[in-house]
Write an enzyme that holds these catalytic residues in place. Structure first.
Site, PDB file in Angstrom:
ATOM      1  N   ALA A   1     -37.886  -7.974 -44.650  1.00  0.00           N
ATOM      2  CA  ALA A   1     -37.873  -7.578 -43.244  1.00  0.00           C
ATOM      3  C   ALA A   1     -39.038  -8.156 -42.434  1.00  0.00           C
ATOM      4  CB  ALA A   1     -37.871  -6.053 -43.159  1.00  0.00           C
TER       5      ALA A   1
ATOM      6  N   CYS B   1     -32.482  -0.360 -47.299  1.00  0.00           N
ATOM      7  CA  CYS B   1     -32.012   0.923 -46.735  1.00  0.00           C
ATOM      8  C   CYS B   1     -30.552   1.187 -47.089  1.00  0.00           C
ATOM      9  CB  CYS B   1     -32.151   0.918 -45.215  1.00  0.00           C
ATOM     10  SG  CYS B   1     -33.722   0.270 -44.624  1.00  0.00           S
TER      11      CYS B   1
END
Ligand SMILES: Cc1cc2nc3c(=O)[nH]c(=O)nc-3n(C[C@H](O)[C@H](O)[C@H](O)COP(=O)(O)OP(=O)(O)OC[C@H]3O[C@@H](n4cnc5c(N)ncnc54)[C@H](O)[C@@H]3O)c2cc1C
Length: 457
Positions: free
Chosen positions: A12, A46
């Site tokens: 990320a 996630c």
């Protein structure tokens, strides 16, 4: 003359930084080299609980952009290549090709450290037994799915009742497992106050999940073949065909520490508002490996969330690419779910407010997600903390069914704007019976908090 940007870590924070820098600076101005020790880029950890639980059918759906897609944008991406040393004075990194074992040095003009976080793995007997899994990476998720597919027994023990443990409980329930969650704390979800955590416990028990609080795991017990068969605590033994660890993470900063870069109380890298590492003009850091400013308490914290990592990366990339951007800090907003139970928090818990030396009032209200007369109103509990005398909002926690979780964003905005609970009561929120009662539950809590603040003076 072209400069070289080296990025360590291709998820990320790292790939947001590399991509934003590439958008702002062409290949002639900036060469970008990214080293990643794993085999994937820009993936959503996630989403792992939903992939394991079968809601997301395949792994590749969790990959936002592949290595080849990044390469097509003039980013030199080297997978299975680990950075093993940062030579700050010499402006170079030593890398190891994990396939061949070959080592070499690569020079940089600018460096981004985006090495993420490392899951806590206690040194217990049996911790490395077959059937014991972490869920930090896509490879971890795949290994867990392979075990679940190959295992006949249907008993799972999840160690840790934080949001990852809670989400993994749902995944295992969805796969038909009997789930026991063991946690050191008295109540699940230690990111909430215990009274709100107790609501999570009640609801999880209602879903058939056994939760054992105050449980200190002492050993993972195995059968003759070395496979997990039970998890032992001081109080007892819990049979298990599979064990999932969700005990939390720490910043992955061993490289940075060895290079003499500044670390904080939680071992996270320390940066300024532009995400530049303190005292180092040409080094930036972002994501789970840094500490962030908590805008409510004014303290530095380590909060490992993808939402921060993506923003950090964007800001770093903009600054490296010749622009200007800053990251002011966080209010600590997080939302998660277990089956149809939604759990959300933002700002300070009681113990955070206490530790920050703040005096506060708390209120808790019960409400519903829709007007009471509209079909299927879902119950929710909202707890709010406000500073004594000033009435400044300090924190909000919500536990409830559909429509509860994302309501915490109202409080997150109010915290960011440093609003008082009285100011919150005047917020012009949308209303129609299918969406909320005429007074939204968050505003009901704010109204009650106003009274509490006035009463306490
Ligand atoms: C199961 C799970 C569920 C989650 N759910 C949510 C959620 O719902 N909401 C949310 O906001 N966040 C969630 N998160 C957290 C979120 O995934 C992380 O905060 C985010 O991935 C952090 O991004 P990052 O780039 O900082 O670090 P990472 O994603 O950890 O990436 C770091 C990368 O650096 C690489 N690396 C490390 N050291 C080196 C080295 N020396 N050399 C080369 N490469 C290296 C690693 O291999 C890794 O790929 C979840 C995490 C997990 C595990």
């Amino acid at each position: 003359m072209s400069e070289r940007l080296v990025v360590i870590g291709a998820d990320a924070a790292g790939m947001s930084a590399a991509s934003q820098a590439r958008r702002m600076a062409g290949p002639r101005e900036l060469e970008i080299v990214v080293f990643e020790r794993g085999g994937f880029t820009s993936y959503s950890a996630c989403g792992i609980p939903y992939w394991v639980g079968g809601l997301v059918p395949e792994r590749d759906a969790l990959i936002a952009r592949t290595a080849d897609e990044h390469r097509a944008r003039d980013i030199d991406l080297r997978l299975h290549t680990e950075v093993i040393e940062i030579d700050v004075a010499g402006r170079r990194v030593r890398v190891r090709d994990l396939g061949s074992g070959a080592e070499s040095w690569t020079g940089y003009d600018k460096l981004v450290i985006a090495t993420g976080a490392r899951p806590i793995r206690p040194e217990l007997p049996g911790i490395d037994a077959a059937g014991v899994h972490g869920v930090q990476t896509l490879d971890d998720g795949q290994a867990l799915i392979d075990t679940l597919d190959a295992t006949e027994g249907k008993r799972a023990v999840v160690v840790g009742a934080g949001y990852i443990g809670v989400e993994m409980s749902e995944a295992l329930i969805n796969r038909g497992y009997e789930v026991t969650v063991l946690d050191r704390g008295v109540e699940p979800m230690s990111t909430l106050d215990p009274d709100m955590g107790a609501l999570v416990r009640t609801a999880m028990c209602g879903l058939g999940i056994e939760i054992v609080g105050g449980a200190e795991v002492t050993e993972i017990r195995t059968d003759d073949s070395g496979r997990v068969r039970a998890v032992a605590t001081a109080e007892g033994e819990y049979p298990a065909d599979v064990v999932v660890l969700g005990i939390g993470v720490r910043p992955e900063t061993a490289l940075a520490r060895a290079a003499g870069l500044p670390l904080g109380e939680y071992s996270g890298l320390l940066t300024d508002l532009s995400m530049r590492v303190h005292g180092h003009e040409n080094i930036w850091a972002g994501g789970d490996c840094v500490e962030v400013l908590d805008l409510v308490s004014g303290r530095l914290r380590h909060i490992a969330l993808g939402t921060h990592a993506n923003k950090h990366g964007q800001i770093i990339g903009a600054n490296i690419g010749g622009g200007y951007a800053t990251f002011p800090g966080v209010v600590g907003t997080a939302v998660s779910k277990v089956c149809d139970l939604e759990v959300a928090r933002t700002g300070l818990r009681e113990k955070d407010a206490h530790a920050a030396g703040l005096q506060y009032v708390t209120v808790t209200i019960e409400s519903t997600s829709r007007a009471g007369y509209y079909p299927e109103p879902a119950p929710m509990t909202v707890k709010m903390l406000a500073e004594r005398r000033t009435g400044r909002l300090l924190g909000t926690q919500i536990v409830g069914r559909e429509g509860a979780g994302k309501r915490v964003d109202i409080a997150a905005v109010a915290l960011t704007a440093r609003m008082t609970v009285e100011q919150m009561t005047a917020l012009d929120l949308g209303y129609a019976p299918p969406f909320s009662p005429v007074w939204d539950p968050v505003l009901v809590a704010a109204r009650k908090a106003v009274s509490a603040v006035q009463r306490r003076g």
